[in-house]
Design a protein around this motif. Structure first.
Motif, short mmCIF file in Angstrom:
data_model
loop_
_atom_site.label_atom_id
_atom_site.label_comp_id
_atom_site.label_asym_id
_atom_site.label_seq_id
_atom_site.Cartn_x
_atom_site.Cartn_y
_atom_site.Cartn_z
N ALA A 86 0.87 -1.17 0.26
CA ALA A 86 0.42 -0.39 0.42
C ALA A 86 1.07 1.06 0.08
N ALA A 87 1.65 1.62 1.23
CA ALA A 87 2.56 2.20 0.59
C ALA A 87 3.53 2.52 -0.89
N ASP A 88 3.53 2.04 -1.04
CA ASP A 88 4.07 0.97 -2.71
C ASP A 88 3.42 2.01 -4.13
N GLY A 89 1.72 2.21 -2.80
CA GLY A 89 0.69 3.04 -4.53
C GLY A 89 -0.28 0.98 -4.87
N TYR A 90 0.43 0.62 -3.80
CA TYR A 90 -1.09 -0.61 -4.50
C TYR A 90 -1.96 -0.31 -3.99
N ARG A 91 -3.10 -1.15 -4.41
CA ARG A 91 -4.52 -1.28 -3.51
C ARG A 91 -4.83 -2.21 -3.23
N ASP A 139 -8.12 -0.77 7.50
CA ASP A 139 -8.25 1.06 8.08
C ASP A 139 -6.78 2.09 8.37
N THR A 140 -5.91 0.64 8.15
CA THR A 140 -4.74 1.86 8.08
C THR A 140 -3.83 1.91 7.05
N LEU A 141 -4.21 1.42 6.19
CA LEU A 141 -3.52 1.25 5.04
C LEU A 141 -3.29 2.55 3.92
N ALA A 142 -2.41 2.80 3.12
CA ALA A 142 -2.00 3.84 3.16
C ALA A 142 -2.85 4.45 1.46
N THR A 143 -3.54 3.42 0.88
CA THR A 143 -4.61 3.34 -0.34
C THR A 143 -5.43 2.80 -0.04
N PRO A 144 -7.03 3.55 -0.70
CA PRO A 144 -7.89 2.62 -0.37
C PRO A 144 -8.08 0.86 -0.74
N SER A 145 -8.37 0.73 0.39
CA SER A 145 -8.44 -1.21 0.00
C SER A 145 -9.39 -1.70 0.53
N LEU A 146 -9.13 -2.64 0.16
CA LEU A 146 -10.84 -4.18 0.49
C LEU A 146 -10.63 -5.28 1.75
N ALA A 147 -11.18 -5.40 2.35
CA ALA A 147 -10.75 -6.64 2.94
C ALA A 147 -11.62 -7.83 2.48
N LEU A 148 -11.93 -9.14 3.04
CA LEU A 148 -12.19 -10.37 2.49
C LEU A 148 -12.26 -11.59 3.54
N ALA A 149 -12.95 -11.88 4.60
CA ALA A 149 -12.94 -12.82 5.52
C ALA A 149 -13.56 -13.86 4.61
#
Length: 263
Positions: free
Chosen positions: A34-39, A55-65
């Motif tokens: 995420a810091a390198d620019g990946y979602r 919630d802590t990642l630097a890019t808009p990201s997703l979670a799947l349990a």
């Protein structure tokens, strides 16, 4: 959703799928990418831990349990990635821990469980993601472990699973030459994770010594100067996914403080 045609650029921020992302090495990889620019599409069994990570990642990201040992889970991961982002650029297979113990004590069920998540889960994800990685000229990094290189009496299941995953990485790398997908593997060991801490605590109880003493003794047994950090593994993964590693294909990189002394 059908994959985009190979060779046609797909615009937008790159997406990386990271499994086993709720803690330890997987969480460190997700943060670094995420810091390198990946979602990031972070995947693991723990919903709460994944949400806290995203919630802590630097890019808009997703979670799947989900449980990647279930046959249908891999397709769910890929479908969510495409539905929400439309592309897949990188896949990091990190999920799966295998038990230590006496070979003679393991049952058929233990062996099946050992392969179900770390090997079969990774194989299914690679298969489901492959056409979409071809479309983006994407990358795969499989997180195996040094037990796949060097056998150990107490790590029968883990060694066999890691060896299988390393061989799969070579197989996919061979196919990836023609398809334009870069595939490499990382072998961590002696990393300061929760699992390592449990080994230290068990040794401390067994010897009746303080955890700090047990940690130093375990390091001596492994013949390493210190434990590595999850972040150090994440740095190597990020490198293998980057353009700086563009001529690395089918590489197996040991991140183990020199613990592996075989070729």
């Amino acid at each position: 959703m059908q994959p985009a045609q190979a060779g046609i650029p797909i615009h937008g921020d790159p997406l990386a799928i990271v499994t086993g992302a709720s803690r330890g090495i997987g969480a460190a990889i997700a943060r670094k990418l995420a810091a390198d620019g990946y979602r990031v599409l972070a995947v693991a069994r723990s919903h709460e831990a994944l949400d806290a990570l995203v919630d802590t990642l630097a890019t808009p990201s997703l979670a799947l349990a989900c449980d990647l040992s279930e046959p249908a889970a891999a397709q769910r991961v890929i479908e969510l990635a495409l539905e929400r982002h439309g592309r897949i650029d990188a896949l990091v297979n990190n999920a799966g821990a295998t038990p230590r113990g006496d070979f003679l004590s393991f049952t058929d069920a233990d062996w099946q469980d050992g392969f179900a998540l770390k090997f079969h889960g990774a194989a299914r994800l690679c298969r489901a993601a492959w056409p979409h990685l071809v479309a983006t000229q994407g990358r795969i990094v499989n997180i195996a472990g040094i037990g796949g290189r060097t056998g150990s009496a107490e790590f029968a299941i883990g060694g066999a699973v890691n060896a299988a995953l390393l061989n799969l990485s070579k197989v996919l790398a061979d196919r990836g030459i023609a398809d334009g997908v870069r595939v490499n593997a990382v072998n961590p060991s002696s990393i300061a994770t929760e699992r390592t801490q449990r080994r230290i605590e068990a040794l401390a109880r067994e010897r009746g010594i303080e955890p700090a003493q047990a940690a130093a003794e375990l390091a001596r047994q492994l013949r390493v100067a210190r434990y590595g950090t999850p972040e150090e593994v994440a740095q190597v993964v990020a490198f293998l996914l980057s353009d700086a590693a563009s001529y690395m294909q089918g590489a197996i990189v040991d991140v183990d403080g020199g613990q592996t002394r075989t070729l």
